[in-house]
Design a protein around this motif. Structure first.
Motif, PDB file in Angstrom:
ATOM      1  N   UNK A 265       0.844  -1.191   0.000  1.00 53.48           N
ATOM      2  CA  UNK A 265       0.000   0.000   0.000  1.00 53.48           C
ATOM      3  C   UNK A 265       0.880   1.242   0.000  1.00 53.48           C
ATOM      4  N   UNK A 266       0.558   2.177  -0.861  1.00 55.37           N
ATOM      5  CA  UNK A 266       1.321   3.413  -0.972  1.00 55.37           C
ATOM      6  C   UNK A 266       0.404   4.624  -0.838  1.00 55.37           C
ATOM      7  N   UNK A 267       1.025   5.777  -0.610  1.00 56.06           N
ATOM      8  CA  UNK A 267       0.268   7.030  -0.550  1.00 56.06           C
ATOM      9  C   UNK A 267      -0.511   7.214  -1.847  1.00 56.06           C
ATOM     10  N   UNK A 268      -1.766   7.621  -1.726  1.00 59.50           N
ATOM     11  CA  UNK A 268      -2.624   7.810  -2.890  1.00 59.50           C
ATOM     12  C   UNK A 268      -3.470   6.607  -3.232  1.00 59.50           C
ATOM     13  N   UNK A 269      -3.138   5.444  -2.672  1.00 59.01           N
ATOM     14  CA  UNK A 269      -3.944   4.244  -2.910  1.00 59.01           C
ATOM     15  C   UNK A 269      -5.259   4.329  -2.147  1.00 59.01           C
ATOM     16  N   UNK A 270      -6.196   3.460  -2.547  1.00 58.97           N
ATOM     17  CA  UNK A 270      -7.470   3.323  -1.833  1.00 58.97           C
ATOM     18  C   UNK A 270      -7.603   1.874  -1.380  1.00 58.97           C
ATOM     19  N   UNK A 271      -7.990   1.685  -0.140  1.00 61.25           N
ATOM     20  CA  UNK A 271      -8.234   0.349   0.408  1.00 61.25           C
ATOM     21  C   UNK A 271      -9.627   0.353   1.026  1.00 61.25           C
ATOM     22  N   UNK A 272     -10.423  -0.670   0.729  1.00 56.09           N
ATOM     23  CA  UNK A 272     -11.773  -0.781   1.304  1.00 56.09           C
ATOM     24  C   UNK A 272     -11.709  -1.454   2.666  1.00 56.09           C
ATOM     25  N   UNK A 273     -12.606  -1.078   3.555  1.00 58.44           N
ATOM     26  CA  UNK A 273     -12.689  -1.664   4.893  1.00 58.44           C
ATOM     27  C   UNK A 273     -14.111  -2.151   5.130  1.00 58.44           C
ATOM     28  N   UNK A 274     -14.242  -3.454   5.384  1.00 53.79           N
ATOM     29  CA  UNK A 274     -15.549  -4.084   5.593  1.00 53.79           C
ATOM     30  C   UNK A 274     -15.493  -4.893   6.876  1.00 53.79           C
ATOM     31  N   UNK A 275     -15.900  -4.271   7.975  1.00 53.73           N
ATOM     32  CA  UNK A 275     -15.832  -4.923   9.287  1.00 53.73           C
ATOM     33  C   UNK A 275     -16.969  -4.437  10.171  1.00 53.73           C
ATOM     34  N   UNK A 276     -17.429  -5.268  11.103  1.00 56.23           N
ATOM     35  CA  UNK A 276     -18.407  -4.804  12.093  1.00 56.23           C
ATOM     36  C   UNK A 276     -17.753  -3.812  13.048  1.00 56.23           C
ATOM     37  N   UNK A 277     -18.578  -3.118  13.829  1.00 54.18           N
ATOM     38  CA  UNK A 277     -18.065  -2.175  14.824  1.00 54.18           C
ATOM     39  C   UNK A 277     -17.148  -2.867  15.823  1.00 54.18           C
ATOM     40  N   UNK A 278     -15.951  -2.340  16.009  1.00 52.29           N
ATOM     41  CA  UNK A 278     -15.011  -2.836  17.009  1.00 52.29           C
ATOM     42  C   UNK A 278     -13.841  -1.861  17.081  1.00 52.29           C
ATOM     43  N   UNK A 279     -13.060  -1.854  18.166  1.00 54.26           N
ATOM     44  CA  UNK A 279     -11.921  -0.943  18.269  1.00 54.26           C
ATOM     45  C   UNK A 279     -10.910  -1.088  17.135  1.00 54.26           C
ATOM     46  N   UNK A 280     -10.685  -2.300  16.633  1.00 54.54           N
ATOM     47  CA  UNK A 280      -9.729  -2.484  15.546  1.00 54.54           C
ATOM     48  C   UNK A 280     -10.158  -1.764  14.278  1.00 54.54           C
ATOM     49  N   UNK A 281     -11.457  -1.603  14.070  1.00 59.56           N
ATOM     50  CA  UNK A 281     -11.951  -0.868  12.904  1.00 59.56           C
ATOM     51  C   UNK A 281     -11.340   0.535  12.877  1.00 59.56           C
ATOM     52  N   UNK A 282     -11.374   1.201  14.029  1.00 62.60           N
ATOM     53  CA  UNK A 282     -10.827   2.550  14.128  1.00 62.60           C
ATOM     54  C   UNK A 282      -9.315   2.535  13.947  1.00 62.60           C
ATOM     55  N   UNK A 283      -8.639   1.581  14.601  1.00 61.06           N
ATOM     56  CA  UNK A 283      -7.181   1.503  14.497  1.00 61.06           C
ATOM     57  C   UNK A 283      -6.736   1.294  13.055  1.00 61.06           C
ATOM     58  N   UNK A 284      -7.488   0.511  12.293  1.00 61.74           N
ATOM     59  CA  UNK A 284      -7.116   0.241  10.905  1.00 61.74           C
ATOM     60  C   UNK A 284      -7.186   1.511  10.068  1.00 61.74           C
ATOM     61  N   UNK A 285      -8.307   2.246  10.129  1.00 66.06           N
ATOM     62  CA  UNK A 285      -8.378   3.417   9.253  1.00 66.06           C
ATOM     63  C   UNK A 285      -7.501   4.552   9.747  1.00 66.06           C
ATOM     64  N   UNK A 286      -7.299   4.631  11.059  1.00 66.25           N
ATOM     65  CA  UNK A 286      -6.329   5.606  11.568  1.00 66.25           C
ATOM     66  C   UNK A 286      -4.953   5.329  10.972  1.00 66.25           C
ATOM     67  N   UNK A 287      -4.527   4.063  11.048  1.00 70.67           N
ATOM     68  CA  UNK A 287      -3.184   3.695  10.608  1.00 70.67           C
ATOM     69  C   UNK A 287      -2.981   3.835   9.121  1.00 70.67           C
ATOM     70  N   UNK A 288      -3.968   3.416   8.332  1.00 65.25           N
ATOM     71  CA  UNK A 288      -3.811   3.464   6.879  1.00 65.25           C
ATOM     72  C   UNK A 288      -3.903   4.881   6.333  1.00 65.25           C
ATOM     73  N   UNK A 289      -4.823   5.690   6.875  1.00 71.84           N
ATOM     74  CA  UNK A 289      -4.918   7.061   6.371  1.00 71.84           C
ATOM     75  C   UNK A 289      -3.686   7.863   6.747  1.00 71.84           C
TER      76      UNK A 289
END
Length: 573
Positions: free
Chosen positions: A57-81
């Motif tokens: 994954x590089x800057x400018x890429x797009x990654x989809x996130x498909x998960x139920x509500x949970x703390x890891x959901x937030x950690x994933x998009x925080x980290x990737x963005x």
């Protein structure tokens, strides 16, 4: 701790990192199975960023996130963005073609998915020529180490952080671009409006793929060192016990949740809570006071905001039913207007000079917000959708002056003489019947208030030999429902032209993830007599009652044998 100035930061993770440096052990996200302190959240987000880098994954890429509500959901998009890529938050309720559309709209074939949702992804992957690259965090686990992250340039505030889909209540959703500036704007602005303190805990049972539950609720708390209690779904039966047990002080609501709670049986836990504030949108005036009084809520902060737009209103005074007003001294910074529109086409009505016509006090009109206002803060522009044509349609030009640009919300509102705005309906959801504009939201609200009705959605249907669209409502019913009582209730609470001509009694009404009824399927079914669609009733004016529809009756109506102006019941006789 001191309040943070978002202008010093470029991403929400950089804000949270500063909070963690002061209170690292304080709980940040409290889920049903896992809990992260501020330090753990930062470490987890960095680890997910490293994990994504290792997978190309590089800057400018797009990654989809498909998960139920949970703390890891937030950690994933925080980290990737934080890497400079954008994360497309995908509605977990989507299946089949709708899921395909949502992923395609993001422009990405990479999907981070929870193991519980793999089956639906593999089903669409098997019939798609695009191919999907599916990653399951549980299978790999985030990698430790942040050496590569430390050498990377932080994203700019103007870079895209998220793609968030609109609700799609009547059609396929559009994917809105959300910049880092907008994420920070939402987070710090709402934190200030709610006067968030580190000891606060916010109860969040709204979908994390939505802007309110996933960005506003999360960012407003974490930017001030407070905590978020994340729940997978809303439960009216367990709600107040959970609120009390978790010690929550703020509840982020959608109006329908408050209605469900107000209609639920009374229980001792109704007032055994520490809530100081409920913040949200869509709380109707008729439910507001019942909800606030029964559950002893000290303060309600109702607001209006569109995910993709920059028209924001806040009802700081707590006036029931209003969505807010703009103080005179801020009007130049937040220019919002209501303009007249054609009820049939939905297009703005223009005068002889080609300019739009501003509404007077208490007149219904579409809310618009000026784009590119001098001195406006970053993040308050229109960042558009991934679909350029859809983006272009949302901008009205030469509205009040040559060259000006205004964002069209698509929402009908009313502004009273005191300056308070009231949401009326979606522009496409109103219809014209007997020369009058009918608000489907108003009709549904009245029907839902009738004893025995548990849910309602209203819409218009077109028929041959009629002008405009006839009113139709789909309802669900419970104990004590009586069709004659409903008809009498309509006569007492709605003008005749707004009464539904047809009524469909359903087992259930489909809703979006944010509990808004979806009308698309109902509109397509129209006057179908299919048993799967639910029983169809006709408001017979001559008989003075609702009568069950059959094919001969429908044929007479379609053939003009029953004149709408004389027979089709726009209301009781």
């Amino acid at each position: 701790m001191k309040q943070l100035d978002s202008s010093q930061h470029t991403t929400i993770l950089s804000v949270v990192r500063e909070v963690a440096a002061v209170q690292g052990d304080r709980p940040a996200l409290i889920g049903e199975a896992t809990q992260f302190s501020y330090r753990e959240l930062v470490d987890r987000a960095d680890a997910y960023g490293q994990w994504a880098l290792a997978r190309g994954v590089e800057a400018g890429d797009v990654v989809c996130l498909l998960m139920p509500n949970c703390p890891d959901y937030v950690a994933i998009w925080f980290g990737l963005t934080n890497l400079g890529c954008a994360v497309a938050l995908i509605n977990t309720g989507l299946v089949g073609d709708a899921l395909v559309h949502s992923i395609r709209a993001s422009g990405s074939r990479r999907v981070i998915a929870d193991a519980s949702l793999l089956a639906r992804l593999r089903e669409i992957a098997s019939r798609s020529t695009d191919g999907l690259e599916i990653w399951v965090p549980d299978e790999y686990g985030p990698d430790d180490g942040t050496s590569a992250l430390a050498r990377r340039r932080a994203p700019a505030r103007s870079d895209r952080a998220l793609l968030i889909s609109t609700s799609g209540t009547t059609g396929l959703p559009k994917s809105a671009n959300i910049t880092h500036a907008r994420v920070l704007e939402w987070s710090t602005w709402f934190a200030g409006m709610m006067d968030v303190q580190p000891q606060d805990r916010l109860y969040d049972c709204l979908p994390l793929y939505h802007s309110i539950g996933g960005v506003v609720a999360i960012g407003s708390m974490l930017s001030r060192g407070a905590s978020v209690v994340i729940r997978t779904r809303f439960s009216a039966r367990r709600f107040w016990d959970d609120i009390a047990q978790t010690g929550c002080t703020i509840f982020q609501y959608i109006g329908e949740l408050c209605r469900y709670l107000a209609r639920a049986p009374r229980q001792p836990a109704d007032t055994a809570h520490r809530l100081r504030l409920c913040c949200g949108n869509g709380l109707r005036g008729d439910v507001w006071q019942e909800f606030q009084n029964r559950f002893r809520i000290p303060r309600i902060l109702e607001f209006y905001a569109a995910t993709e737009g920059h028209v924001s209103l806040y009802n700081c005074e707590g006036r029931p039913g209003a969505i807010g007003r703009i103080p005179g001294f801020l009007a130049h910074r937040f220019p919002v207007a209501l303009i007249r529109t054609d009820a049939e086409t939905g297009e703005p009505i223009r005068d002889a000079d080609g300019r739009c016509i501003a509404c007077v006090a208490d007149e219904l009109g579409e809310a618009i917000g000026q784009v590119g206002v001098a001195g406006s803060r970053p993040g308050r522009g229109f960042d558009g959708y991934t679909d350029r044509e859809a983006s272009a349609r949302k901008i009205a030009r030469d509205v009040f002056a040559e060259g000006d640009r205004w964002f069209r919300t698509g929402d009908l509102m009313r502004r009273d003489r005191a300056g308070f705005f009231y949401f009326i309906d979606r522009l496409g959801d109103t219809y014209r019947w007997k020369g009058e504009n009918v608000s489907t939201m108003e009709v549904a609200a009245v029907i839902e208030a009738c004893p025995g009705v548990t849910g309602a959605v209203a819409y218009g249907v077109a028929l041959p030999h009629t002008d405009g669209r006839m009113g139709m409502a789909a309802i669900t019913v419970g104990e004590g429902f009586d069709m004659a009582a409903l008809r009498a209730y309509l006569s007492a609470h709605l003008p005749e032209f707004a009464h539904p001509v047809f009524l469909r009694v359903c087992e259930a009404i489909e809703t979006t993830g944010t509990f808004r009824p979806t009308k698309g399927k109902l509109v397509r079914e129209g006057l179908s007599l299919s048993p799967d669609a639910g029983a169809l009733w006709f408001n017979d004016r001559r008989e003075g009652c609702f009568v069950a529809c059959d094919e001969p009756l429908l044929s007479r109506i379609r053939d003009g044998g029953l004149s709408p102006s004389e027979q089709v019941a726009s209301g009781a006789g």
